[in-house]
Design a protein around this motif. Structure first.
Motif, PDB file in Angstrom:
ATOM      1  N   UNK A   1       0.842  -1.194   0.000  1.00 22.04           N
ATOM      2  CA  UNK A   1       0.000   0.000   0.000  1.00 22.04           C
ATOM      3  C   UNK A   1       0.882   1.250   0.000  1.00 22.04           C
ATOM      4  N   UNK A   2       1.952   1.216   0.782  1.00 22.27           N
ATOM      5  CA  UNK A   2       2.894   2.326   0.772  1.00 22.27           C
ATOM      6  C   UNK A   2       3.496   2.547  -0.598  1.00 22.27           C
ATOM      7  N   UNK A   3       3.833   1.456  -1.276  1.00 20.90           N
ATOM      8  CA  UNK A   3       4.383   1.573  -2.631  1.00 20.90           C
ATOM      9  C   UNK A   3       3.366   2.148  -3.597  1.00 20.90           C
TER      10      UNK A   3
ATOM     11  N   UNK B   1       4.169   2.767  10.149  1.00 18.04           N
ATOM     12  CA  UNK B   1       3.418   1.796  10.945  1.00 18.04           C
ATOM     13  C   UNK B   1       4.108   0.433  10.944  1.00 18.04           C
ATOM     14  N   UNK B   2       4.686   0.052   9.810  1.00 14.61           N
ATOM     15  CA  UNK B   2       5.417  -1.218   9.730  1.00 14.61           C
ATOM     16  C   UNK B   2       6.555  -1.234  10.736  1.00 14.61           C
ATOM     17  N   UNK B   3       7.261  -0.129  10.816  1.00 11.36           N
ATOM     18  CA  UNK B   3       8.405  -0.035  11.733  1.00 11.36           C
ATOM     19  C   UNK B   3       7.953   0.004  13.186  1.00 11.36           C
TER      20      UNK B   3
ATOM     21  N   UNK C   1      14.488  -4.274   1.350  1.00 10.24           N
ATOM     22  CA  UNK C   1      13.868  -3.448   0.307  1.00 10.24           C
ATOM     23  C   UNK C   1      12.871  -2.462   0.921  1.00 10.24           C
ATOM     24  N   UNK C   2      12.171  -2.908   1.943  1.00  9.76           N
ATOM     25  CA  UNK C   2      11.254  -2.000   2.653  1.00  9.76           C
ATOM     26  C   UNK C   2      12.025  -0.821   3.236  1.00  9.76           C
ATOM     27  N   UNK C   3      13.155  -1.095   3.876  1.00  4.90           N
ATOM     28  CA  UNK C   3      13.958  -0.023   4.454  1.00  4.90           C
ATOM     29  C   UNK C   3      14.392   0.973   3.374  1.00  4.90           C
ATOM     30  N   UNK C   4      14.862   0.471   2.239  1.00  5.09           N
ATOM     31  CA  UNK C   4      15.331   1.350   1.167  1.00  5.09           C
ATOM     32  C   UNK C   4      14.203   2.235   0.651  1.00  5.09           C
TER      33      UNK C   4
END
Length: 341
Positions: free
Chosen positions: A115-117, A141-143, A165-168
């Protein structure tokens, strides 16, 4: 629309694991299949359908033309709708999905990350910075909820890559929002995660991930957005246009008489600073052409926000390594041209 904000290219994840839609196998693992109540069976079936549909639609985004005015909007709309239903569904039926489907927290994190993407790519196509705030909300929110915290305990490198990849992606969004304190924390966490990943798994992408760290460090150094004001306190600067800081119209000009419809940004400098294909000059020009983020609800209700007038402008920005006469160094500068047509 700002053209030139390239899609992110990060080191690829490993091969996909077995299908997550082997419904009979998943439900049987929780006990005899016939013992599962019909309502719970339907819940798992509906979840698997939404999950499968969302992935199909998300993967289809890659086939859309990267640039264009209207054809992408309906497809994005359908994808948003399915992910919205999927997100609410897993919230409403978490206990059943935990017990019967074996839903893991990293899987919830993957839905939030997608959803963020979606919000981030919607921003790329519209240059509406409010969508960056929406992407930030989901990534944050994921973090905060530690959705990926258990990934490192599983012996599956492809899951760790999802986390990296999420972090990047989160770092890119924070850079564009000038949230430098968060960027520094994320870079530190990403560095630790990469170190753990490369130590535990003998992978071929170690060099690529180390390059990601080098790129973001160079990017931060090349464009410091923090300055000291008169009382020596740090201030985060922004070049975006705010509602209160809009320049006055010249005499005789009418609101809406001329509008910036598209911007084409091209950078071709040798050894240019970039992070995930976001070059430093593209980063600066994007902010110069955008508004400060506003509330999406109030923004969408404002008159005139949905349609550009016929009298519109195309901005072309070119930057490249300078070509100098013999005897002058290549490092003396670059030729940069900004023209309006």
């Amino acid at each position: 629309m700002v053209r030139g904000a390239a899609r992110q290219r990060l080191p690829r994840s490993g091969p996909a694991s077995r299908s997550e839609f082997a419904l009979k196998e998943i439900m049987s693992s929780g006990g005899a299949e016939d013992d599962i109540p019909q309502a719970e069976r339907k819940t798992v079936t509906d979840f698997c359908y939404l999950l499968d549909k969302s992935k199909q639609l998300f993967n289809g985004l890659r086939d859309l033309p990267q640039y264009g005015q209207k054809q992408w909007q309906s497809y994005f709309g359908r994808t948003f709708d399915v992910y919205t239903k999927l997100w609410k569904f897993q919230q409403q039926h978490r206990q059943v999905l935990d017990n019967r489907y074996g839903l893991k927290r990293w899987q919830i994190g993957e839905i939030a990350s997608k959803i963020g993407q979606l919000y981030y790519h919607y921003y790329l196509r519209t240059s509406e910075t409010s969508y960056l705030n929406e992407a930030f909300s989901f990534y944050s929110a994921i973090r905060q909820r530690s959705y990926y915290s258990q990934v490192n305990k599983e012996d599956r490198p492809e899951l760790v890559v999802k986390k990296l990849r999420y972090y990047a992606r989160f770092i890119v969004v924070c850079l564009l929002l000038n949230k430098m304190d968060v960027v520094k924390d994320l870079v530190k966490e990403l560095s630790d995660e990469i170190e753990d990943y490369t130590h535990r798994f003998n992978t071929e992408d170690q060099v690529e991930w180390n390059l990601v760290l080098q790129e973001v460090a160079a990017f931060i150094e090349a464009d410091p957005v923090m300055v000291l004001n008169d009382d020596n306190t740090i201030v985060i600067t922004s070049n975006r246009l705010s509602e209160t800081g809009a320049p006055l119209l010249e005499q005789g000009m009418i609101v809406g008489q001329l509008a910036l419809a598209d911007a084409l940004i091209i950078g071709n400098c040798n050894n240019q600073v970039k992070f995930s294909e976001l070059t430093i000059d593209m980063f600066r020009m994007l902010q110069a052409l955008e508004r400060e983020p506003m509330n999406l609800a109030s923004q969408m209700n404002k008159p005139g926000m949905q349609e550009l007038p016929a009298n519109s402008v195309l901005l072309i920005y070119l930057s490249a390594t300078g070509v100098f006469p013999s005897g002058r160094s290549d490092s003396e500068g670059t030729i940069k041209e900004c023209s309006l047509s």
